[in-house]
Write an enzyme that holds these catalytic residues in place. Structure first.
Site, short mmCIF file in Angstrom:
data_model
loop_
_atom_site.label_atom_id
_atom_site.label_comp_id
_atom_site.label_asym_id
_atom_site.label_seq_id
_atom_site.Cartn_x
_atom_site.Cartn_y
_atom_site.Cartn_z
N ASN A 1 -101.70 -78.95 -68.40
CA ASN A 1 -100.19 -78.60 -67.82
C ASN A 1 -99.66 -79.23 -66.82
O ASN A 1 -98.59 -79.09 -66.17
CB ASN A 1 -99.69 -77.13 -67.96
CG ASN A 1 -100.60 -76.55 -67.20
OD1 ASN A 1 -101.59 -76.75 -66.63
ND2 ASN A 1 -100.34 -75.03 -67.16
N LYS B 1 -93.85 -79.35 -65.68
CA LYS B 1 -93.93 -79.23 -64.63
C LYS B 1 -93.38 -80.31 -63.81
O LYS B 1 -92.74 -80.14 -62.79
CB LYS B 1 -95.42 -78.97 -63.84
CG LYS B 1 -96.05 -77.51 -64.43
CD LYS B 1 -97.41 -77.68 -63.63
CE LYS B 1 -97.98 -76.17 -64.26
NZ LYS B 1 -99.38 -76.01 -63.65
N ASP C 1 -105.30 -79.53 -62.11
CA ASP C 1 -106.61 -79.36 -62.87
C ASP C 1 -106.59 -79.58 -64.24
O ASP C 1 -107.55 -79.83 -65.05
CB ASP C 1 -107.60 -78.27 -62.67
CG ASP C 1 -107.08 -77.03 -63.18
OD1 ASP C 1 -107.74 -76.31 -64.07
OD2 ASP C 1 -106.04 -76.54 -63.17
N ASP D 1 -100.59 -76.40 -58.19
CA ASP D 1 -100.96 -75.71 -59.46
C ASP D 1 -101.60 -74.43 -58.95
O ASP D 1 -102.18 -74.33 -57.65
CB ASP D 1 -101.66 -76.49 -60.41
CG ASP D 1 -102.61 -75.53 -61.22
OD1 ASP D 1 -101.55 -74.77 -62.08
OD2 ASP D 1 -103.59 -75.48 -61.68
N MET D 2 -101.71 -73.23 -59.72
CA MET D 2 -102.30 -72.00 -59.19
C MET D 2 -103.61 -71.87 -59.81
O MET D 2 -104.77 -72.23 -59.17
CB MET D 2 -101.46 -70.81 -59.38
CG MET D 2 -100.02 -70.88 -58.70
SD MET D 2 -100.55 -70.21 -56.90
CE MET D 2 -100.26 -71.97 -56.17
N ASP D 3 -103.72 -71.45 -60.96
CA ASP D 3 -105.18 -71.10 -61.69
C ASP D 3 -105.94 -72.41 -62.05
O ASP D 3 -105.43 -73.43 -62.60
CB ASP D 3 -104.76 -70.57 -62.91
CG ASP D 3 -104.29 -69.42 -62.96
OD1 ASP D 3 -104.86 -68.25 -62.89
OD2 ASP D 3 -102.62 -69.12 -63.17
N THR E 1 -96.66 -73.76 -61.41
CA THR E 1 -97.47 -72.93 -62.12
C THR E 1 -97.13 -72.69 -63.61
O THR E 1 -95.78 -72.67 -63.85
CB THR E 1 -98.02 -71.54 -61.64
OG1 THR E 1 -98.79 -71.01 -62.41
CG2 THR E 1 -96.74 -70.86 -61.30
N GLY E 2 -98.02 -72.46 -64.41
CA GLY E 2 -97.82 -71.94 -65.74
C GLY E 2 -97.18 -70.60 -65.80
O GLY E 2 -96.83 -69.94 -66.78
#
Length: 284
Positions: free
Chosen positions: A228, A202, A225, A9-11, A43-44
């Site tokens: 999503n 995802k 985290d 995941d990114m953010d 990622t979203g």
């Protein structure tokens, strides 16, 4: 466990609170790639918004974006899989949105489309301050609300990212969508909602990529985290949650690493892929 694919995941995970990528994290990702692991930003975000600090790293060949609604082979600049909202779903969603004061962030065929009004009033829609510059750099504004709606109805919409002028509307909209549709409704931060096709998440995007690459779920490590990320972590053979993650995600994790501001992704890579956790502990 033999990890062949690492889904990140990114953010809130790979990115720090200032939405940058720490040098320690980039170095660990590069070492994982060098060891033969396929590292996949999951990622979203829409494809166009992937951080260059990640995509410029050697060996980042695939990306799962828009919460799994698009899987891209970045070496060939080719979509492997797409799962956008249907036209019927899209029309129904837009009808529901008319009863709310929202900022619509529409992820359309790899781009992010907004109205000019909402982009000029980010604070009023409670968009976190650290994202304002990023939004102005990456969003494509449409001047007229009617033209915006027409654009959406004539293109493939992968996802809606929604922010609210009145935060009480967040729970109200989620309840209406849950009652009246079968859409996938998640969130990445406290003040947004993310809306996808009912089968888009995802985990689905990750499954599609793994099938193409011939990788089994038990050979996947996923790090996340937020809500999503839940399905992705459930799918992976090794699920890692961030210390700053929500309790629901931590509850299903095999391991809780350090926070995104403490290089938690690097710690997890060291522990489970590079096997040199003790070296990092000594360095810190």
């Amino acid at each position: 466990m033999n990890i062949k694919l690492l889904a990140l995941d990114m953010d809130g995970t790979t990115l720090g609170s200032d939405i940058s990528v720490a040098q320690e994290t980039k170095a660990a990702i590069s070492e994982a790639v060098a060891s033969g692991v396929i590292v996949v930003p999951t990622t979203g975000r829409v494809l166009q918004e992937l951080p260059e600090e990640i995509t410029d790293l050697s060996g980042i060949d695939y990306a799962i974006t828009s919460n799994g609604a698009r899987v891209t082979d970045m070496c060939r600049n080719k979509s492997i899989y797409t799962n956008p909202l249907s036209k019927a779903e899209l029309k129904r969603i837009l009808e529901i949105f008319e009863d709310f004061d929202l900022m619509l962030d529409a992820y359309v065929e790899g781009k992010t489309m907004v109205t000019k009004y909402s982009l000029d009033h980010l604070a009023e829609y409670n968009v976190p301050r650290q994202y304002w510059d990023f939004f102005h750099e990456t969003r494509k504004p449409v001047a007229d609300a009617s033209a915006y709606k027409d654009y959406l109805l004539t293109h493939e919409v992968e996802k809606f990212n929604i922010f609210f002028r009145n935060m009480a509307d967040r729970e109200r909209l989620a309840a209406v969508l849950t009652q009246q549709t079968k859409l996938t409704i998640t969130s990445a931060v406290e003040n947004n909602l993310e809306i996808n096709n009912p089968t888009a998440n995802k985990a689905d995007g990750l499954k599609q990529l793994c099938q193409v690459l011939g990788i089994k779920p038990q050979e996947v490590m996923a790090v996340g985290d937020s809500n999503n990320d839940y399905d992705m972590l459930s799918y992976a053979g090794l699920a890692v949650a961030m210390a700053n993650g929500i309790d629901r995600v931590k509850a299903i994790a095999d391991f809780v690493t350090k926070s995104n501001d403490e290089f938690g992704v690097a710690w997890a890579i060291d522990k489970y892929i590079l096997k040199n956790e003790a070296q990092r502990a000594q360095a810190s």
